[in-house]
Enzyme design. Structure first.
Site, PDB file in Angstrom:
ATOM      1  N   ARG A 246      11.025  -2.127  12.301  1.00 12.49           N
ATOM      2  CA  ARG A 246       9.865  -1.451  12.897  1.00 12.49           C
ATOM      3  C   ARG A 246       9.470  -2.152  14.193  1.00 12.49           C
ATOM      4  O   ARG A 246       9.477  -3.376  14.273  1.00 12.49           O
ATOM      5  CB  ARG A 246       8.697  -1.517  11.910  1.00 12.49           C
ATOM      6  CG  ARG A 246       8.363  -0.169  11.315  1.00 12.49           C
ATOM      7  CD  ARG A 246       7.342  -0.299  10.242  1.00 12.49           C
ATOM      8  NE  ARG A 246       6.023  -0.701  10.726  1.00 12.49           N
ATOM      9  CZ  ARG A 246       4.921  -0.603   9.991  1.00 12.49           C
ATOM     10  NH1 ARG A 246       4.971  -0.118   8.790  1.00 12.49           N
ATOM     11  NH2 ARG A 246       3.761  -0.995  10.474  1.00 12.49           N
TER      12      ARG A 246
ATOM     13  N   ARG B 226      -1.824  -8.151  13.454  1.00 12.57           N
ATOM     14  CA  ARG B 226      -2.266  -7.173  12.455  1.00 12.57           C
ATOM     15  C   ARG B 226      -3.010  -7.844  11.310  1.00 12.57           C
ATOM     16  O   ARG B 226      -4.012  -7.332  10.834  1.00 12.57           O
ATOM     17  CB  ARG B 226      -1.071  -6.365  11.935  1.00 12.57           C
ATOM     18  CG  ARG B 226      -0.816  -5.143  12.800  1.00 12.57           C
ATOM     19  CD  ARG B 226       0.635  -4.781  12.852  1.00 12.57           C
ATOM     20  NE  ARG B 226       1.154  -4.353  11.573  1.00 12.57           N
ATOM     21  CZ  ARG B 226       2.431  -4.473  11.221  1.00 12.57           C
ATOM     22  NH1 ARG B 226       3.284  -5.032  12.043  1.00 12.57           N
ATOM     23  NH2 ARG B 226       2.843  -4.024  10.063  1.00 12.57           N
TER      24      ARG B 226
ATOM     25  N   ARG C 131     -10.130   1.635   8.871  1.00  8.77           N
ATOM     26  CA  ARG C 131      -9.773   0.248   9.164  1.00  8.77           C
ATOM     27  C   ARG C 131     -10.882  -0.513   9.867  1.00  8.77           C
ATOM     28  O   ARG C 131     -10.741  -1.696  10.141  1.00  8.77           O
ATOM     29  CB  ARG C 131      -8.541   0.221  10.059  1.00  8.77           C
ATOM     30  CG  ARG C 131      -7.243  -0.102   9.319  1.00  8.77           C
ATOM     31  CD  ARG C 131      -6.129   0.202  10.245  1.00  8.77           C
ATOM     32  NE  ARG C 131      -4.974  -0.576  10.229  1.00  8.77           N
ATOM     33  CZ  ARG C 131      -3.797  -0.166   9.744  1.00  8.77           C
ATOM     34  NH1 ARG C 131      -3.719   0.953   9.079  1.00  8.77           N
ATOM     35  NH2 ARG C 131      -2.725  -0.877   9.907  1.00  8.77           N
TER      36      ARG C 131
ATOM     37  N   ARG D 195      10.787  -6.923   5.510  1.00  6.82           N
ATOM     38  CA  ARG D 195      10.747  -5.537   5.988  1.00  6.82           C
ATOM     39  C   ARG D 195      11.228  -5.440   7.434  1.00  6.82           C
ATOM     40  O   ARG D 195      11.920  -4.501   7.808  1.00  6.82           O
ATOM     41  CB  ARG D 195       9.315  -4.986   5.870  1.00  6.82           C
ATOM     42  CG  ARG D 195       9.248  -3.497   6.164  1.00  6.82           C
ATOM     43  CD  ARG D 195       7.868  -2.948   5.959  1.00  6.82           C
ATOM     44  NE  ARG D 195       6.944  -3.384   6.991  1.00  6.82           N
ATOM     45  CZ  ARG D 195       5.659  -3.083   7.019  1.00  6.82           C
ATOM     46  NH1 ARG D 195       5.158  -2.365   6.035  1.00  6.82           N
ATOM     47  NH2 ARG D 195       4.895  -3.491   7.983  1.00  6.82           N
TER      48      ARG D 195
ATOM     49  N   LYS E 287       0.830  -1.219   0.000  1.00  4.69           N
ATOM     50  CA  LYS E 287       0.000   0.000   0.000  1.00  4.69           C
ATOM     51  C   LYS E 287       0.859   1.261   0.000  1.00  4.69           C
ATOM     52  O   LYS E 287       0.599   2.178  -0.765  1.00  4.69           O
ATOM     53  CB  LYS E 287      -0.887   0.056   1.265  1.00  4.69           C
ATOM     54  CG  LYS E 287      -2.020  -0.905   1.299  1.00  4.69           C
ATOM     55  CD  LYS E 287      -2.983  -0.544   2.424  1.00  4.69           C
ATOM     56  CE  LYS E 287      -2.330  -0.543   3.794  1.00  4.69           C
ATOM     57  NZ  LYS E 287      -2.054  -1.868   4.332  1.00  4.69           N
TER      58      LYS E 287
HETATM   59  P1  AMP Z   1       0.335   0.812   9.411  1.00  3.52           P
HETATM   60  O1  AMP Z   1       1.645   1.451   9.136  1.00  3.52           O
HETATM   61  O2  AMP Z   1      -0.770   1.333   8.542  1.00  3.52           O
HETATM   62  O3  AMP Z   1       0.416  -0.684   9.400  1.00  3.52           O
HETATM   63  O4  AMP Z   1      -0.084   1.212  10.908  1.00  3.52           O
HETATM   64  C1  AMP Z   1       0.736   0.870  12.003  1.00  3.52           C
HETATM   65  C2  AMP Z   1      -0.124   0.806  13.257  1.00  3.52           C
HETATM   66  O5  AMP Z   1      -0.716   2.088  13.508  1.00  3.52           O
HETATM   67  C3  AMP Z   1      -1.299  -0.168  13.200  1.00  3.52           C
HETATM   68  O6  AMP Z   1      -0.935  -1.493  13.517  1.00  3.52           O
HETATM   69  C4  AMP Z   1      -2.230   0.440  14.256  1.00  3.52           C
HETATM   70  O7  AMP Z   1      -1.787   0.134  15.552  1.00  3.52           O
HETATM   71  C5  AMP Z   1      -2.028   1.936  14.025  1.00  3.52           C
HETATM   72  N1  AMP Z   1      -2.986   2.459  13.027  1.00  3.52           N
HETATM   73  C6  AMP Z   1      -2.706   2.915  11.772  1.00  3.52           C
HETATM   74  N2  AMP Z   1      -3.827   3.292  11.139  1.00  3.52           N
HETATM   75  C7  AMP Z   1      -4.856   3.062  12.001  1.00  3.52           C
HETATM   76  C8  AMP Z   1      -6.261   3.218  11.936  1.00  3.52           C
HETATM   77  N3  AMP Z   1      -6.866   3.679  10.828  1.00  3.52           N
HETATM   78  N4  AMP Z   1      -6.984   2.890  13.047  1.00  3.52           N
HETATM   79  C9  AMP Z   1      -6.408   2.436  14.154  1.00  3.52           C
HETATM   80  N5  AMP Z   1      -5.094   2.223  14.280  1.00  3.52           N
HETATM   81  C10 AMP Z   1      -4.305   2.542  13.217  1.00  3.52           C
END
Ligand code: AMP
Length: 186
Positions: A133, A144, A88, A127, A13
């Protein structure tokens, strides 16, 4: 152009969002990046979010919806944007609907990237080794993906029923995937 880019973690993404943002000359809004920035800088938001992000859980909607609402109101969003990692869950879809209603700026398309679970796990392992990370531990990765399947994947049906969904294969050459998405959006 106002877009969502959706799909499970590891599907690409972020990479595709960056290419779409460049093509359409619009900003990318990644809620994950906003949380990571705040965590790194130890802001109040970051400290609160960290307890969820570290475990691979969703940050509460009240916090998440507010950062998106504030970001969409910024001047650089006037000509469009691409949202990566939001919404989400169903409540976030509703919150976004309301924000866009108030702004008078409806969504144009929802791009959903797909890939098999084995491909996703392989990419996330890679990654984790490259970027280190905090939430790329095996437990958080599994959590996740589970959260995605349970809470986020069902949202695709909502956007499909609105005629906004553009499904794309997330496996292949990055530039080829990007070309396919762009041609499907016209
Ligand atoms: P990502 O980089 O999009 O995988 O986001 C990393 C982490 O940020 C996720 O595992 C969640 O803990 C938090 N996060 C990101 N976007 C959201 C969202 N829309 N709603 C809730 N938590 C989020």
């Amino acid at each position: 152009m106002r877009l969502l880019i959706m799909g499970p973690q590891g599907v690409g993404k972020g990479t595709q969002a960056a290419l779409l943002a460049e093509h359409f000359d619009i900003p990318t809004i990644s809620t994950g990046d906003i949380f990571r920035f705040n965590i790194k800088n130890k802001t109040e938001l970051g400290l609160e979010a960290m307890s969820y992000t570290d475990k691979g859980e969703l940050v509460p909607d009240s916090l998440t919806n507010k950062i998106v609402k504030d970001r969409l109101a910024k001047e650089d969003c006037a000509n469009g944007w691409i949202l990566d990692g939001y919404p989400r869950n169903a409540a976030q879809v509703e919150a976004l609907d309301q924000m866009l209603d108030e702004l008078g700026t409806p969504l144009d398309h929802v791009v959903a990237l797909e890939a098999d679970r084995e491909v996703l796990l392989e990419r996330m392992k890679k990654r984790a080794a490259e970027q280190g990370r905090a939430d790329d531990t095996p437990e958080a990765i599994a959590k996740r993906l589970e959260t995605y399947e349970k809470e986020t994947a069902p949202l695709l049906d909502i956007y499909k029923s609105r005629g906004l969904l553009v499904l794309e294969n997330g496996v292949g050459e990055i530039s080829e995937i990007s070309k396919r998405i762009i041609s499907d959006l016209h």
